[in-house]
Design an enzyme around this catalytic site. Structure first.
Site, short mmCIF file in Angstrom:
data_model
loop_
_atom_site.label_atom_id
_atom_site.label_comp_id
_atom_site.label_asym_id
_atom_site.label_seq_id
_atom_site.Cartn_x
_atom_site.Cartn_y
_atom_site.Cartn_z
N GLY A 58 37.17 130.00 21.05
CA GLY A 58 38.01 128.79 21.07
C GLY A 58 38.52 128.35 19.71
O GLY A 58 39.20 127.34 19.61
N LYS B 31 30.32 140.19 32.33
CA LYS B 31 30.54 139.94 30.91
C LYS B 31 29.32 139.16 30.44
O LYS B 31 29.12 138.00 30.81
CB LYS B 31 31.81 139.11 30.69
N ALA C 282 37.42 136.72 21.97
CA ALA C 282 37.29 135.44 21.27
C ALA C 282 37.95 135.45 19.89
O ALA C 282 37.89 136.44 19.18
CB ALA C 282 35.83 135.01 21.11
N GLY C 283 38.55 134.33 19.58
CA GLY C 283 39.15 134.14 18.26
C GLY C 283 40.66 134.18 18.23
O GLY C 283 41.28 133.65 17.31
N ASN D 99 41.01 133.23 26.30
CA ASN D 99 41.13 132.14 27.26
C ASN D 99 41.86 130.96 26.63
O ASN D 99 42.99 130.63 26.97
CB ASN D 99 39.74 131.72 27.74
N THR D 100 41.23 130.35 25.62
CA THR D 100 41.77 129.12 25.05
C THR D 100 43.18 129.29 24.49
O THR D 100 44.01 128.38 24.63
CB THR D 100 40.84 128.62 23.92
#
Lengths: 258, 85
Positions: free
Chosen positions: A161, A100, A187-188, A209-210
């Site tokens: 994040g 990635k 992301a987001g 992830n977050t």
């Protein structure tokens, strides 16, 4: 229509369309349970110095490599040269040529540096890597990455994040219209509905992830994300009704008493 | 002799190979990548590459991470701002 039962990246096939990161969990046992609840088959990892004093546990002790495919990232790299270096180091650790690719251009927003990203993509593709670049939600640039040989493109929904959700679904839709490689929104995502929206648009997958690791209960959120990705995919395949400004009754007037 | 290992000075035996260094550190060769003076050393060369005094050695592995740095971005601590202003 972007059909298919599975998510296919280069020669690899995944039943789960969710990919999750391994960072920011309160502890490894929680991460392990969240991975299980999320139903993922692929997890992202970073490449960093070995902890020589052995005061910390090893991430790899908590990831069953028979069950999960590791997707190493080039997190924290700010130039093409640095990202290429980290991709090659990752290949040495993992004996996998999938990466990635992240080349960050700005510390405050963590937005990608497109110029460096394209450069690194070309170098790594030539070097035999399966390259999954993290990019802006820019259809023109996504096409450039695809033309450079990227095995998938990973446009952001919002800054890493941030939990702001899919800020420009129209751009993601345009990317999806023309991309011949998988499009994975990366992301987001902040909560389950964001993941569902990404999938309803027709995305081939979602990476986060977050949203999971930072939730009050990461294991529950992981399950929510699994269901959201599945629901969004099903809704996409089912085909939603067109939006209209006025009502259209779902019950006939016929048979009402006078 | 002294080498620089993961950013710190470390005394090791003269003529030590990468393989011997990993053994000394109790690290599994299948779980790391090794870089010596900016060159990545392929795993099949760990037994033959002999370290020299002053070599800069990096031993890396997979760590927890999602996107960007495993830590936080260096963004100012603030909540969502109103982008329409």
């Amino acid at each position: 229509m972007r059909g298919g039962e599975t998510l296919k990246i280069a020669n690899k096939e995944f039943r789960s369309r969710l990919i999750v990161g391994t960072g920011k969990y309160p502890d490894y046992p929680t991460m392990q349970k969240a991975l299980e609840a999320s139903g993922v088959e692929m997890v992202t990892v970073a490449v960093r110095r070995v902890n020589l004093d052995r005061t910390q546990e090893s991430l790899l002790d908590y990831i069953d490599l028979k069950r999960y495919t590791l997707l190493p990232n080039t997190a924290g790299c700010y130039s093409a040269d640095e990202a290429v270096k980290y991709a090659r180091l990752a290949r040495e650790v993992g004996l996998s040529n999938m990466v990635k690719l992240e080349v960050i251009g700005d510390q405050r927003t963590l937005f990608p540096d497109n110029e460096e990203l394209l450069k690194a993509t070309k170098v790594l593709v030539k070097d035999g890597f399966i390259v999954l670049p993290y990019t802006n939600d820019d259809p023109v640039f996504a096409k450039k990455l695809e033309d450079a040989g990227a095995a998938a493109v990973m446009p952001l929904g919002a800054p890493i994040g941030s939990g702001l959700g899919i800020r420009n679904p129209h751009n993601i839709a345009i990317i999806l219209e023309s991309a011949k490689v998988p499009v994975i929104v990366d992301a987001g995502v902040g909560t389950a509905s964001d993941a569902a929206i990404a999938m309803e648009l027709g995305s081939d997958g979602v990476l986060m992830n977050t949203a999971i690791a930072g939730a009050k209960d990461p294991v529950k959120m992981a399950e929510a994300m699994r269901k959201a990705v599945e629901a969004g995919r099903l809704a996409y395949l089912a085909g939603r009704i067109p939006k209209k400004s006025y009502a259209s009754a779902s019950t006939t007037m016929e048979g009402m008493i006078e | 002799m002294e080498i620089r290992l993961n950013g710190k000075e470390r005394a090791v035996a003269n003529g030590i190979t990468i393989r011997q260094l990993l053994d000394e550190l109790k690290l599994h060769p299948l779980r790391v990548a090794v870089q010596v003076n900016l060159d990545i050393i392929k795993r099949d060369r760990y037994e033959e590459v002999v370290l020299q005094p002053g070599d800069t050695v990096e031993v890396l592995t997979f760590m927890a991470g999602g996107s960007a740095s495993p830590g936080e971005s260096r963004a100012p601590k603030q909540e969502v701002f109103d982008a329409r202003r």
